[in-house]
Design a protein around this motif. Structure first.
Motif, short mmCIF file in Angstrom:
data_model
loop_
_atom_site.label_atom_id
_atom_site.label_comp_id
_atom_site.label_asym_id
_atom_site.label_seq_id
_atom_site.Cartn_x
_atom_site.Cartn_y
_atom_site.Cartn_z
N LYS A 262 0.82 -1.22 0.00
CA LYS A 262 0.00 0.00 0.00
C LYS A 262 0.86 1.27 0.00
O LYS A 262 0.67 2.16 -0.82
CB LYS A 262 -0.92 0.04 1.25
N SER A 263 1.77 1.33 0.97
CA SER A 263 2.59 2.54 1.07
C SER A 263 3.47 2.72 -0.16
O SER A 263 3.73 3.85 -0.59
CB SER A 263 3.46 2.50 2.33
N THR A 264 3.91 1.61 -0.72
CA THR A 264 4.75 1.70 -1.92
C THR A 264 3.98 2.32 -3.07
O THR A 264 4.50 3.17 -3.81
CB THR A 264 5.25 0.29 -2.31
N MET A 351 -2.63 10.74 1.81
CA MET A 351 -2.30 10.45 3.21
C MET A 351 -2.10 8.96 3.40
O MET A 351 -2.80 8.15 2.80
CB MET A 351 -3.44 10.92 4.12
N ASP A 352 -1.19 8.64 4.27
CA ASP A 352 -0.90 7.25 4.60
C ASP A 352 -1.09 7.11 6.10
O ASP A 352 -0.47 7.83 6.88
CB ASP A 352 0.56 6.94 4.22
N GLU A 353 -1.93 6.18 6.50
CA GLU A 353 -2.21 6.07 7.93
C GLU A 353 -0.94 5.83 8.75
O GLU A 353 -0.89 6.18 9.93
CB GLU A 353 -3.24 4.96 8.22
N ASP A 354 0.09 5.28 8.10
CA ASP A 354 1.37 5.08 8.81
C ASP A 354 1.89 6.38 9.40
O ASP A 354 2.61 6.38 10.40
CB ASP A 354 2.45 4.54 7.86
N THR A 355 1.60 7.50 8.74
CA THR A 355 2.16 8.78 9.17
C THR A 355 1.07 9.81 9.50
O THR A 355 1.31 11.01 9.44
CB THR A 355 3.10 9.36 8.09
MG MG Z 1 2.38 0.99 4.91
#
Ligand code: MG
Ligand code: ADP
Length: 568
Positions: A262-264, A351-355
């Motif tokens: 996902k983040s990639t 937006m990425d929930e990781d950050t």
């Molecule tokens: Mg991720």
């Protein structure tokens, strides 16, 4: 103008003299085919190396006519030449000697292709290359013969083997021109197709490592393949019909299990605001140019931003309509980043929930029951994202693995499964109706109209010691602006030191245009307009070789993070 043999003799005659005698070689020297200008001579062998440029006329470089015809083609090839020169110079031998003696350095563009000042190609085919040269010395004694060798033999050889068209297969030059033109074409077609982003089938998204922007080794990679339901075909000038995944305007979720890519994917979309070099893997991954990655950044400073749409007055009575702090929390920093991005003209939020700050993203049914609305100042993004879309035309792409509450508001849901996307919008709708969250929409009032912020010029002080204006770039993430350390790590789409250099110099220009009456967006218009019209050389000394282009969003982002900034 003097010729190369005069320079050679002059340098040899300097053998053994004190270092400052090098100052006598400043100026323009005519070499066979091109000219060399010594712009600035360093004070000693340990200081920043001397600045030099070479000016190559069109009939010396002989770039194919095709390359010169379009700006995007020239940019693609200029980046290629700069990378070639930088790589070859790095591999070259050193003269020995102290400090930076014998080094030849050029700012190498990374995987991205953007305007930069290391190598520039004019529309008539002339090339200007800027580099740094460590003039050789032993201790503080000039090594004149080594200097003569460096400037009069090694440098012309480097020019010959990297900057002339004949040094490269013509196909390679054409490829760099074509891929960049295609990248532009892909991006510019997004609006008319109602897309925020496009990821081509076959794209290679993951990078070699967290600190290397080069593509992951092919043998480990799953190449991108669009789900059929989102596949679009876009014709481009050179690659023909390109197929891939179109992400429509609106609210898009990228969901899936941890470690499924996902983040990639989101990172590739963030970088898709720029073009990429051939063989990067992302050269056909494009995003609307004003898509802004937003994240939480606790500890940052905020100057007079109206975050009231997301954060009601704070428990201590702080008015959040003109919110200032030297130490923002996760949620207030993220709210400020969004409002600032919109003020600077962002059309899309990534937006990425990781950050992200969790309490900024969601407040679920149980929390609503446990903590009464009156005691929670935060209106979560979930309760604003539709309003942003409907009233502001702002799209959002959110990576979410942990919160299903967003299924209620999503227009498109993409699931990453073993690095491959599936479109599961319909299934997500079924799940949303089968498992209602029971949560209440908590919007106290419509979103606040964007406030007008006028920077106070006195609060932006670039002076340092006796110097009226001083900016230094430590690395991609840190600028020293006057006396103030400016942290840029949360501007995740600022990708290189050269871009940070560009932003730092543009801040100085922006400062000169602040009059205490002009709102920030107009100030940004002014500076970005000048850059568009006259190029990066309006920044800095006008001959800097280490600048790269940047967006108004990053320039605004930098100013907004400057500690001490005041606005009315
Ligand atoms: Mg991720
Ligand atoms: P998530 O955000 O879903 O947890 P990431 O995007 O962080 O997952 O990816 C997890 C790991 O998988 C990373 O190390 C990344 O480099 C790797 N990866 C991502 N996409 C691919 C791909 N298409 N092929 C091979 N490895 C990949």
């Amino acid at each position: 103008m003097s010729d190369r043999s005069v320079l050679e003799e002059r340098l040899k005659a300097l053998e053994g003299k004190g270092y400052p005698a090098y100052k006598s070689i400043k100026g323009v020297w005519q070499f066979p085919g091109f000219s060399l200008e010594i712009l600035y001579v360093q004070g000693d062998p340990y200081a920043t190396p001397s600045r030099v440029r070479v000016l190559l006329p069109a009939d010396f470089v002989r770039l194919p006519e095709f390359v010169l015809k379009e700006r995007s083609r020239r940019l693609g090839v200029a980046s290629f030449l700069a990378r070639a020169f930088a790589a070859e110079a790095r591999g070259g031998s050193r003269a020995g000697g102290s400090g930076k003696s014998g080094h030849i350095l050029m700012e190498s563009p990374g995987q991205q292709v953007m305007p930069q000042t290391a190598v520039q190609i004019a529309s008539h085919g002339g090339v200007e290359a800027r580099l740094q040269v460590g003039l050789p010395a032993r201790g503080r004694r000039i090594m004149g013969k080594a200097a003569a060798q460096l400037l009069c033999t090694t440098l012309p050889e480097l020019v010959e083997t990297t900057l002339r068209a004949a040094a490269h297969p013509e196909d390679t030059l054409l490829l760099h021109a074509q891929v960049n033109e295609d990248g532009h074409a892909l991006r510019s077609t997004l609006p008319e197709r109602g897309l925020v982003a496009f990821v081509a089938d076959g794209a290679l998204l993951p990078r070699r490592s967290g600190v290397e922007d080069t593509p992951m080794e092919e043998s480990h990679v799953v190449l991108f393949r669009s789900p059929d339901s989102l596949r679009v075909t876009i014709p481009v000038p050179h690659a023909g019909e390109v197929t891939g995944m179109g992400i429509p305007l609106g609210i898009t979720l990228i969901v899936g299990g941890g470690y499924h890519g996902k983040s990639t994917l989101l990172r590739a979309l963030e970088c898709g605001v720029y073009n990429h070099r051939p063989d990067d893997g992302r050269e056909q991954v494009v995003t609307l140019p004003d898509a802004m990655k937003v994240r939480a950044e606790d500890g940052r400073s905020v100057a007079g931003v109206d975050i009231s749409s997301f954060i009601a007055p704070l428990p201590d009575g702080t008015d959040t309509r003109t919110f200032s702090t030297a130490n923002a929390s996760g949620s207030t920093s993220q709210a400020a980043a969004i409002v600032e991005a919109l003020e600077a003209g962002a059309s899309t939020l990534l937006m990425d929930e990781d950050t992200c700050a969790t309490n900024f993203l969601i407040r679920d049914r149980r929390m609503q029951a446990l903590v009464p609305r009156e005691r929670e100042p935060i209106t979560p993004f979930l309760d604003r994202v539709e309003e942003l879309r409907d009233d502001g035309g702002i799209s959002s792409i959110l990576v979410l693995g942990g919160s299903g509450d967003y299924l209620d508001v999503a227009d498109t849901v993409i699931a990453m499964n073993r690095y491959l996307p599936e479109e599961i919008t319909a299934r997500a709708r079924e799940v949303a109706s089968a498992h209602p969250t029971g949560r209440l929409r908590e919007v106290p009032a419509p979103m606040a109209e964007p406030g007008i912020r006028i920077p106070d010029p006195d609060s932006v002080d670039p002076s340092r010691g006796r110097r009226a204006a001083s900016v230094k770039v430590r690395d991609t993430e840190t600028i020293l602006f006057g006396q103030v350390e400016l942290e840029l790590h949360a501007l995740e789409q600022l990708l290189s030191r050269a871009q940070a250099r560009g932003v730092s110099e543009a801040l100085l220009l922006l400062r000169t245009q602040m009059d205490g009456h002009t709102p920030l967006p107009q100030l940004l218009d002014g500076v970005m307009g000048q850059l568009e019209e006259r190029g990066l050389d309006i920044l800095g000394r006008g001959t800097d070789g280490d600048l790269a282009g940047f967006r108004r969003l990053e320039l605004a982002g930098a100013l907004n993070r400057l500690r001490g900034l005041r606005v009315h």
